[in-house]
Enzyme design. Structure first.
Site, PDB file in Angstrom:
ATOM      1  N   LYS A  23       0.860  -1.191   0.000  1.00 13.71           N
ATOM      2  CA  LYS A  23       0.000   0.000   0.000  1.00 13.71           C
ATOM      3  C   LYS A  23       0.893   1.236   0.000  1.00 13.71           C
ATOM      4  CE  LYS A  23      -4.016   1.913   2.408  1.00 13.71           C
ATOM      5  NZ  LYS A  23      -5.062   1.631   3.386  1.00 13.71           N
ATOM      6  N   ASP A  38     -16.835   0.122  -1.448  1.00 14.11           N
ATOM      7  CA  ASP A  38     -15.515  -0.389  -1.863  1.00 14.11           C
ATOM      8  C   ASP A  38     -14.656  -0.696  -0.635  1.00 14.11           C
ATOM      9  OD1 ASP A  38     -15.755   2.593  -1.854  1.00 14.11           O
ATOM     10  OD2 ASP A  38     -13.569   2.471  -1.916  1.00 14.11           O
TER      11      ASP A  38
HETATM   12  P1  AMP Z   1      -9.935   5.013   0.008  1.00 16.25           P
HETATM   13  O1  AMP Z   1     -10.478   6.311   0.495  1.00 16.25           O
HETATM   14  O2  AMP Z   1      -8.591   4.672   0.572  1.00 16.25           O
HETATM   15  O3  AMP Z   1     -10.913   3.892   0.112  1.00 16.25           O
HETATM   16  O4  AMP Z   1      -9.630   5.220  -1.549  1.00 16.25           O
HETATM   17  C1  AMP Z   1     -10.612   5.472  -2.504  1.00 16.25           C
HETATM   18  C2  AMP Z   1     -10.018   5.351  -3.884  1.00 16.25           C
HETATM   19  O5  AMP Z   1      -9.020   6.350  -4.083  1.00 16.25           O
HETATM   20  C3  AMP Z   1      -9.361   4.024  -4.174  1.00 16.25           C
HETATM   21  O6  AMP Z   1      -9.598   3.699  -5.522  1.00 16.25           O
HETATM   22  C4  AMP Z   1      -7.895   4.327  -3.946  1.00 16.25           C
HETATM   23  O7  AMP Z   1      -7.059   3.448  -4.671  1.00 16.25           O
HETATM   24  C5  AMP Z   1      -7.782   5.746  -4.456  1.00 16.25           C
HETATM   25  N1  AMP Z   1      -6.678   6.480  -3.840  1.00 16.25           N
HETATM   26  C6  AMP Z   1      -6.589   6.916  -2.562  1.00 16.25           C
HETATM   27  N2  AMP Z   1      -5.425   7.552  -2.354  1.00 16.25           N
HETATM   28  C7  AMP Z   1      -4.733   7.523  -3.521  1.00 16.25           C
HETATM   29  C8  AMP Z   1      -3.467   8.023  -3.958  1.00 16.25           C
HETATM   30  N3  AMP Z   1      -2.646   8.676  -3.145  1.00 16.25           N
HETATM   31  N4  AMP Z   1      -3.125   7.781  -5.244  1.00 16.25           N
HETATM   32  C9  AMP Z   1      -3.928   7.121  -6.086  1.00 16.25           C
HETATM   33  N5  AMP Z   1      -5.128   6.640  -5.742  1.00 16.25           N
HETATM   34  C10 AMP Z   1      -5.548   6.846  -4.484  1.00 16.25           C
HETATM   35 MG    MG Z   2     -10.690   1.961  -0.080  1.00 15.55          MG
END
Ligand code: AMP
Ligand code: MG
Length: 488
Positions: free
Chosen positions: A115, A254
């Site tokens: 990650k 998700d």
């Molecule tokens: P999360 O809020 O962690 O569930 O992320 C929501 C979406 O945003 C997922 O598709 C993650 O892969 C993407 N995402 C979150 N942070 C990043 C980042 N720094 N770079 C690329 N994608 C991100």
């Molecule tokens: Mg997520």
């Protein structure tokens, strides 16, 4: 790339890539310049035959930062979608990459995932990276959850990248290794249902059922049995969160695992002072994911899963919808039963009746009115903790305790049985916000031992011992203004 010899490497597989290629992108992490292992979870390493890998070895830093890969490993990023705060969006692993699947000593298959390992085709505008604070926070919270014996993804390693990550200010970057039963989410099914063919949805269903619930394939209606399997896991999971005062903070579809593990430690936190409406996440302005909403939101998310499985429930749409409705109604009653049982156990009643619920309601109302500490209140009741907090001199509290004792006697519950049930149900330790922050501040000053001690303490959260900390150090005013953040 420099050549580097690896310690013996357990067998790595990637069964997920047997799915149609619309489900993933074969890709590699982006190497970093000077990786250094900050945290290495020895106990978890041992479960997966990574015991030869040592925190100080260069190979550990290089591999677990995704900077050098041994032969035979073919990492991939997963495609998925999801309802974020109620809105459907195409997503995918934007900053995570699955290195592959390893079996533990019992032969159970787990995904290992970097990650913060760089961009993928799902990154949209993101940089694919993560900060040290966010990754160490995930390490602390996920290991505490494991200590509480609540299903969760685990953290094997946190490796500092030596590179800056640009957020509001530049911060130090890190890569965390996340270990999960799988990373298949409700959102993976939504993706297949919305964006792919029926054959692809079927392929996902079969793969997931074989991996997590093979028995459903021998039933009359495998998709229905699978749905029930996922629902029951979530009922148990969310009831456990409600038991220990955990607020996930971003229960988008998700972020709901099909295997029933707590996943995606972003803005989550444990609550000190009780409030049903407690929210810590900076972006959850409407309180969608507030503490007491979690049961309802889980049902909402499972309705999204149900919807995505409709074509597999029955070829006739009306029949499929009727089956779905019945299951969703059952889900509501499972939640109700599970939640009530848990509430009873918190006060030492093994079989709480609907009538006793009034007793619980008045306790929760008192906690709400006084913002009594959620963890400590049950320890005070058990008689193992005498806090300085004057609210426990409150006449309402004393009257309630009297009622509780009377009811206990009336129902013939022996004190020692009540206490032993409460000991199993109510933790004496949760990773309180101010302690997590203190541990993180120490990491930034180059001292990782506070986190190590914290993790050590998290391993036995139900222990009652003199000198144990309970909530003694909760800052004045609690943590009402504490804020947590998502994509860090
Ligand atoms: P999360 O809020 O962690 O569930 O992320 C929501 C979406 O945003 C997922 O598709 C993650 O892969 C993407 N995402 C979150 N942070 C990043 C980042 N720094 N770079 C690329 N994608 C991100
Ligand atoms: Mg997520």
């Amino acid at each position: 790339m420099p050549s580097l010899s690896f310690p013996s490497f357990p067998l790595v597989e990637a069964t997920y890539t047997s799915l149609p290629n619309s489900f993933f992108q074969v890709t590699k992490p982006t190497p970093v310049t000077s990786p250094e292992v900050l945290f290495w979870n020895d106990a978890l390493a041992l479960e997966f035959q990574f015991s030869h890998w040592k925190k100080q070895e260069e190979a550990t830093a290089r591999f677990f930062s995704g900077s050098i890969l041994p032969e035979g490993i073919e990492p991939f990023a997963q495609a998925y979608a999801g309802h974020q705060f109620g809105h459907f969006t195409m997503l995918g692993d934007g900053r995570t990459i699955v290195m592959g699947e390893f079996k533990n000593k019992n032969g159970e298959r787990f995904d290992f995932q970097w990650k913060g390992s760089g961009r993928t085709k799902y990154s949209r505008n993101g940089d694919g990276r993560a900060t040290i604070s966010a990754m160490v926070r995930e390490y602390i919270m996920s290991e505490a959850m494991a200590g509480l014996r609540i299903p969760t993804t685990r953290s094997l390693a946190v490796v500092k990248t030596g590179e800056a990550v640009l957020r509001e200010d530049p911060q130090e970057g890190a890569v965390l290794t996340r270990v999960a039963k799988s990373h298949i989410r409700v959102g993976t099914f939504e993706y297949a249902y919305q964006a792919l063919s029926l054959e692809e949805l079927e392929a996902l269903f079969l793969y997931t059922a074989r991996r997590h619930a093979p028995d459903v394939l021998n039933t009359e209606n495998p998709a229905l049995a699978f749905l029930e399997f996922v629902m029951r896991r979530q009922v148990s999971l969310i009831t456990n969160w409600m038991r220990v005062g955990f607020i996930h903070g971003v229960m988008n579809t998700d972020n709901m695992s099909i295997a029933g593990e707590t996943i995606d430690y972003g803005p989550c936190a444990f609550m000190n002072g009780f409030s049903a409406k407690r929210v810590f996440s900076s972006i959850d302005v409407n309180g969608r994911y507030a503490f007491s909403n979690q049961v309802g939101i889980a049902q909402w998310n499972l309705a999204c899963l149900t919807n995505s499985l409709l074509p597999l429930l029955d070829p006739n749409q009306e029949t499929a919808i009727a089956l779905a409705k019945t299951k969703l109604n059952e889900l509501e009653s499972w939640f109700h039963e599970s939640y009530i049982r848990m509430l009873g156990e918190k006060i030492g009643f093994p079989n709480l009746t609907e009538k006793d619920l009034l007793l619980l309601q008045s306790l929760y109302q008192w906690m709400q009115d006084t913002e009594a500490d959620f963890t400590n209140t049950f320890l005070v009741l058990e008689g193992v903790y005498s806090p300085k907090d004057t609210i426990y001199n409150d006449i309402r509290w004393k009257d309630w305790v009297k009622l509780w004792k009377e009811e206990k006697t009336k129902q013939g519950i022996r004190d020692e049985d009540a206490i032993s049930l409460m000991q199993k149900t109510n933790p004496s330790f949760v990773p309180r916000n101010h302690l997590v922050e203190m541990a993180l501040a120490n990491v930034h000053q180059g001292n990782t031992s506070v986190v190590d001690q914290f993790i050590e303490r998290s391993l036995s959260p139900y222990k009652r011992e003199i000198g144990y900390d309970y909530g003694d150090e909760v800052p004045m005013g609690g943590d009402a203004n504490y804020q947590t953040f998502c994509g860090t």
